[in-house]
Scaffold this motif. Structure first.
Motif, PDB file in Angstrom:
ATOM      1  N   GLY A  78       0.769  -1.239   0.000  1.00 15.30           N
ATOM      2  CA  GLY A  78       0.000   0.000   0.000  1.00 15.30           C
ATOM      3  C   GLY A  78       0.797   1.283   0.000  1.00 15.30           C
ATOM      4  O   GLY A  78       0.273   2.330   0.384  1.00 15.30           O
ATOM      5  N   PHE A  79       2.037   1.256  -0.446  1.00 13.94           N
ATOM      6  CA  PHE A  79       2.860   2.460  -0.421  1.00 13.94           C
ATOM      7  C   PHE A  79       2.352   3.520  -1.397  1.00 13.94           C
ATOM      8  O   PHE A  79       1.702   3.216  -2.399  1.00 13.94           O
ATOM      9  CB  PHE A  79       4.317   2.109  -0.737  1.00 13.94           C
ATOM     10  N   ASP A  80       2.688   4.755  -1.084  1.00 11.29           N
ATOM     11  CA  ASP A  80       2.281   5.922  -1.863  1.00 11.29           C
ATOM     12  C   ASP A  80       3.284   6.154  -2.993  1.00 11.29           C
ATOM     13  O   ASP A  80       4.449   6.480  -2.733  1.00 11.29           O
ATOM     14  CB  ASP A  80       2.215   7.141  -0.932  1.00 11.29           C
ATOM     15  N   VAL A  81       2.862   5.980  -4.231  1.00  7.81           N
ATOM     16  CA  VAL A  81       3.771   6.105  -5.371  1.00  7.81           C
ATOM     17  C   VAL A  81       4.342   7.506  -5.485  1.00  7.81           C
ATOM     18  O   VAL A  81       5.454   7.699  -6.004  1.00  7.81           O
ATOM     19  CB  VAL A  81       3.060   5.688  -6.679  1.00  7.81           C
ATOM     20  N   GLU A  82       3.619   8.516  -4.996  1.00  8.35           N
ATOM     21  CA  GLU A  82       4.113   9.887  -5.080  1.00  8.35           C
ATOM     22  C   GLU A  82       5.274  10.144  -4.120  1.00  8.35           C
ATOM     23  O   GLU A  82       6.007  11.118  -4.290  1.00  8.35           O
ATOM     24  CB  GLU A  82       2.975  10.872  -4.771  1.00  8.35           C
ATOM     25  N   ARG A  83       5.441   9.270  -3.129  1.00  9.39           N
ATOM     26  CA  ARG A  83       6.492   9.477  -2.121  1.00  9.39           C
ATOM     27  C   ARG A  83       7.455   8.308  -2.032  1.00  9.39           C
ATOM     28  O   ARG A  83       8.294   8.277  -1.134  1.00  9.39           O
ATOM     29  CB  ARG A  83       5.864   9.682  -0.738  1.00  9.39           C
ATOM     30  N   THR A  84       7.354   7.340  -2.937  1.00  6.81           N
ATOM     31  CA  THR A  84       8.134   6.112  -2.825  1.00  6.81           C
ATOM     32  C   THR A  84       8.922   5.841  -4.093  1.00  6.81           C
ATOM     33  O   THR A  84       8.360   5.830  -5.195  1.00  6.81           O
ATOM     34  CB  THR A  84       7.206   4.913  -2.535  1.00  6.81           C
TER      35      THR A  84
END
Length: 445
Positions: A203-209
């Protein structure tokens, strides 16, 4: 919630009556040698890899490649804290994390699974002073699917990213698996891509990962790697990791590669030339890598990375052994079927007694019971977990009942993960792994 008792792992009547188990509470796994001692006020001298040399000493060994319990079959975490020179995470520190984030602490924190740290308090000080940090964790891709032990740091890192609203870099060390296991580079790159799908499914945030493989990102990472290599001698690396004349030169060079993501300068597409703090969630056996890194940091003009470190997720055969992606029976994998999960948990090492009568009288030995330890990781209901520990420890609950509880919890977890992973296409993986401009102002808050 209790399902039918699971089949016995041995043919003795006592095991059948008590739900079945793959070992006795009094059986101790093989043990090995210990580590160095800390120096007050500074990071301690790194531990050597004494495990192979001292495997019959009755002492536990904990290093990046070997985890062996002592003669009693239990990992002595107090001893690790003393020898590694880390600090315990106190209740007061957990409460401070909750105050700073405004979020209830993750069960891994509340239950002491992430239990030690380096400079976490200083990281919180900086965060409160509006000085941001980023997260760094990783995975060595050597199997098609992750097992549940691999998921633990990613589950916790996901919580940290959401709670603190900070960016994250994830290193996939495909080169490491070529150097240590001889897996061809083409295959480790493929495994890195597959493992990325399991990681993204958390569930990581693509905008911050930003997820990267070493083989793919090494061109950008290499100047930072060389900077670290220039500050660490061969004698230091051999002392930290126990290398001898038989180690290939790639192994000797690799620690600098794992250290490099600790320094924000190696991600200019995210951080520009800013020198940010870094917080690394990892298992305690990775500490030697980052003691070396912390020693190098001021020489390179970067802050020392902080660490928040976990206890080990025990193999199904018992706490004294390290779960392995190459030993399918030691773990539950994210692609296991419900039938496989039930069978594996049915054979798990338990703290139940040899007969039902003895179990009713003495209760289970919770210190060595794998099903209870796994429930401590994955059962979200604090009250239900406390009830199971109390009833099982008092002998009012049998091993089969506890394994049935765990089977349901783990099966539900794996099935949810499968559904999330099915949504991760090759295009989604590319979105996370592409080296792209990530505007600094969008990474925080």
């Amino acid at each position: 919630m209790v399902e039918e008792s699971l089949p016995a792992a041995s043919s003795s009547p006592a095991d059948i009556d008590n739900g079945g188990r793959e070992g006795s509470a009094n059986a101790a796994p093989a043990a090995a040698g210990g580590a160095g001692s800390p120096t007050a006020g500074v990071d301690p001298p790194p531990v050597t890899d004494a495990g192979q040399a001292n495997g019959e000493s009755g002492e536990q060994v904990v290093d990046p490649w070997n985890v062996q319990a002592g003669a009693d079959g239990v990992i002595d975490y107090d001893k690790i804290v003393r020898e590694f020179g880390v600090q315990m995470i106190s209740d007061e520190l957990i409460q401070r994390v909750e105050r700073v984030t405004g979020v209830k602490a993750h069960p891994f924190l509340r239950r002491g699974i992430f239990f030690s740290h380096r400079d976490l308090e200083e990281t919180l000080d900086a965060y409160e002073a509006k000085k941001p940090f980023y997260l760094y964790t990783g995975r060595g891709p050597s199997s098609e699917a992750l097992h549940l032990g691999h998921l633990v740091p990613f589950m916790f890192t996901k919580w940290l990213q959401d709670a603190f609203r900070v960016p994250l870099v994830i290193q996939l060390t495909d080169d490491e698996k070529t150097l240590w296991k001889g897996i061809p580079g083409k295959e480790t790159r493929r495994l890195a891509h597959e493992n990325a799908k399991d990681i993204i499914a958390c569930g990581f945030d693509v905008e911050r990962t930003f997820i990267f493989s070493d083989f793919d990102y090494m061109g950008a990472l290499y100047p930072g790697v060389v900077g670290i290599q220039s500050k660490v001698t061969t004698n230091q690396v051999n002392g930290i990791f126990g290398f001898d004349g038989s180690a290939n030169i790639g192994k000797i060079a690799f620690p600098a590669i794992q250290a490099a993501p600790s320094f924000s300068g190696n991600f200019p597409h995210m951080f520009g030339d800013r020198k940010l703090r870094c917080l690394i969630p990892c298992a305690i056996d990775q500490d030697p890598y980052f003691r070396m890194t912390r020693d190098v940091a001021p020489k390179l003009g970067f802050p020392k990375p902080a660490l928040i470190e976990s206890k080990f997720f025990p193999a199904l055969q018992g706490e004294g052994t390290k779960m392995s992606a190459s030993v399918m029976t030691s773990a539950v994998f994210t692609n296991d079927s419900p039938k496989d999960i039930k069978k594996k948990i049915g054979a798990a090492f338990s703290g139940g007694r040899d007969t039902e009568e003895e179990h009713r009288r003495l209760g289970a030995n919770l210190e060595v019971d794998v099903p209870v330890k796994w429930l401590s990781f994955f059962m979200h209901d604090d009250d239900r977990l406390a009830h199971i520990r109390r009833e099982y420890g008092a002998g009012r609950m049998l091993t089969g009942e506890v394994k049935a509880e765990l089977t349901k919890v783990v099966t539900d977890l794996v099935e949810r993960h499968k559904r999330a992973r099915a949504l991760v296409s090759d295009q989604v993986v590319h979105a996370f792994m592409a080296k792209r401009e990530m505007p600094y102002h969008t990474l925080f808050g």
